[in-house]
Design a protein around this motif. Structure first.
Motif, PDB file in Angstrom:
ATOM      1  N   THR A 168       0.865  -1.181   0.000  1.00 20.97           N
ATOM      2  CA  THR A 168       0.000   0.000   0.000  1.00 20.97           C
ATOM      3  C   THR A 168       0.898   1.226   0.000  1.00 20.97           C
ATOM      4  O   THR A 168       1.725   1.395   0.901  1.00 20.97           O
ATOM      5  N   VAL A 169       0.747   2.074  -1.026  1.00 18.06           N
ATOM      6  CA  VAL A 169       1.558   3.282  -1.140  1.00 18.06           C
ATOM      7  C   VAL A 169       0.619   4.472  -1.273  1.00 18.06           C
ATOM      8  O   VAL A 169      -0.271   4.482  -2.120  1.00 18.06           O
ATOM      9  N   THR A 170       0.822   5.480  -0.416  1.00 18.87           N
ATOM     10  CA  THR A 170       0.049   6.716  -0.470  1.00 18.87           C
ATOM     11  C   THR A 170       1.018   7.872  -0.653  1.00 18.87           C
ATOM     12  O   THR A 170       1.982   7.992   0.108  1.00 18.87           O
ATOM     13  N   GLN A 171       0.761   8.707  -1.670  1.00 17.73           N
ATOM     14  CA  GLN A 171       1.655   9.819  -1.964  1.00 17.73           C
ATOM     15  C   GLN A 171       0.858  11.119  -2.127  1.00 17.73           C
ATOM     16  O   GLN A 171      -0.116  11.162  -2.877  1.00 17.73           O
ATOM     17  N   ASN A 172       1.283  12.162  -1.433  1.00 21.41           N
ATOM     18  CA  ASN A 172       0.697  13.497  -1.554  1.00 21.41           C
ATOM     19  C   ASN A 172       1.828  14.479  -1.803  1.00 21.41           C
ATOM     20  O   ASN A 172       2.631  14.746  -0.915  1.00 21.41           O
ATOM     21  N   GLY A 173       1.911  14.998  -3.027  1.00 26.45           N
ATOM     22  CA  GLY A 173       2.965  15.932  -3.372  1.00 26.45           C
ATOM     23  C   GLY A 173       2.736  16.482  -4.759  1.00 26.45           C
ATOM     24  O   GLY A 173       1.782  16.109  -5.446  1.00 26.45           O
ATOM     25  N   THR A 174       3.613  17.345  -5.212  1.00 28.37           N
ATOM     26  CA  THR A 174       3.483  17.914  -6.547  1.00 28.37           C
ATOM     27  C   THR A 174       3.698  16.847  -7.608  1.00 28.37           C
ATOM     28  O   THR A 174       2.927  16.721  -8.552  1.00 28.37           O
TER      29      THR A 174
END
Length: 140
Positions: free
Chosen positions: A68-74
């Motif tokens: 499970t990978v969660t990414q919040n960024g530009t």
């Protein structure tokens, strides 16, 4: 199959390079979170990234693999390769540019890619007896 994997990995590398180049600006410092995880017969992998540039590479071998990978960024980029009896992958990305790739080989394979951004790219390759995948892409 070997040729297909090489082609998919080559495309994934090119897209990750494009994302890095697109996010590289001269106005101010940027933060980056780059992770490579290799798991052989280990527990499920859970990764959360919240930098301007997020990159994750997950390689798993074992009887039952889960990521499970969660990414919040530009700029967000994730590649997951799983070789096991039962494989599951879940990728959630929110940012301007999102790229996700999942490759799974085994008895059963399940994947979910969810992307919210201006430019979204998602790809899934599954080689198993029972396969299920879903890609959800939306722009703001």
């Amino acid at each position: 199959m070997k040729r297909l994997l090489k082609r998919l990995l080559g495309s994934a590398c090119a897209a990750m390079f494009a994302l890095c180049s697109a996010g590289a600006g001269s106005a101010g410092a940027q933060t980056a979170d780059i992770k490579t995880i290799v798991s052989v017969g280990g527990p499920p992998v859970v990764l959360n990234q919240n930098s301007q540039l997020n990159m994750a590479g997950v390689f798993m071998i074992g009887g039952s693999t889960g990521a499970t990978v969660t990414q919040n960024g530009t700029n967000n980029a994730t590649g997951v390769l799983q070789f096991g009896g039962t494989n599951s992958a879940s990728i959630g990305q929110a940012g301007m540019n999102n790229f996700a790739f999942v490759g799974q080989t085994g008895q059963s394979a399940t994947s979910l890619i969810s992307q919210l951004g201006a430019m979204n790219t998602g790809a899934v390759a599954q080689f198993g007896a029972v396969n299920a995948s879903m890609i959800v892409q939306t722009s703001p």
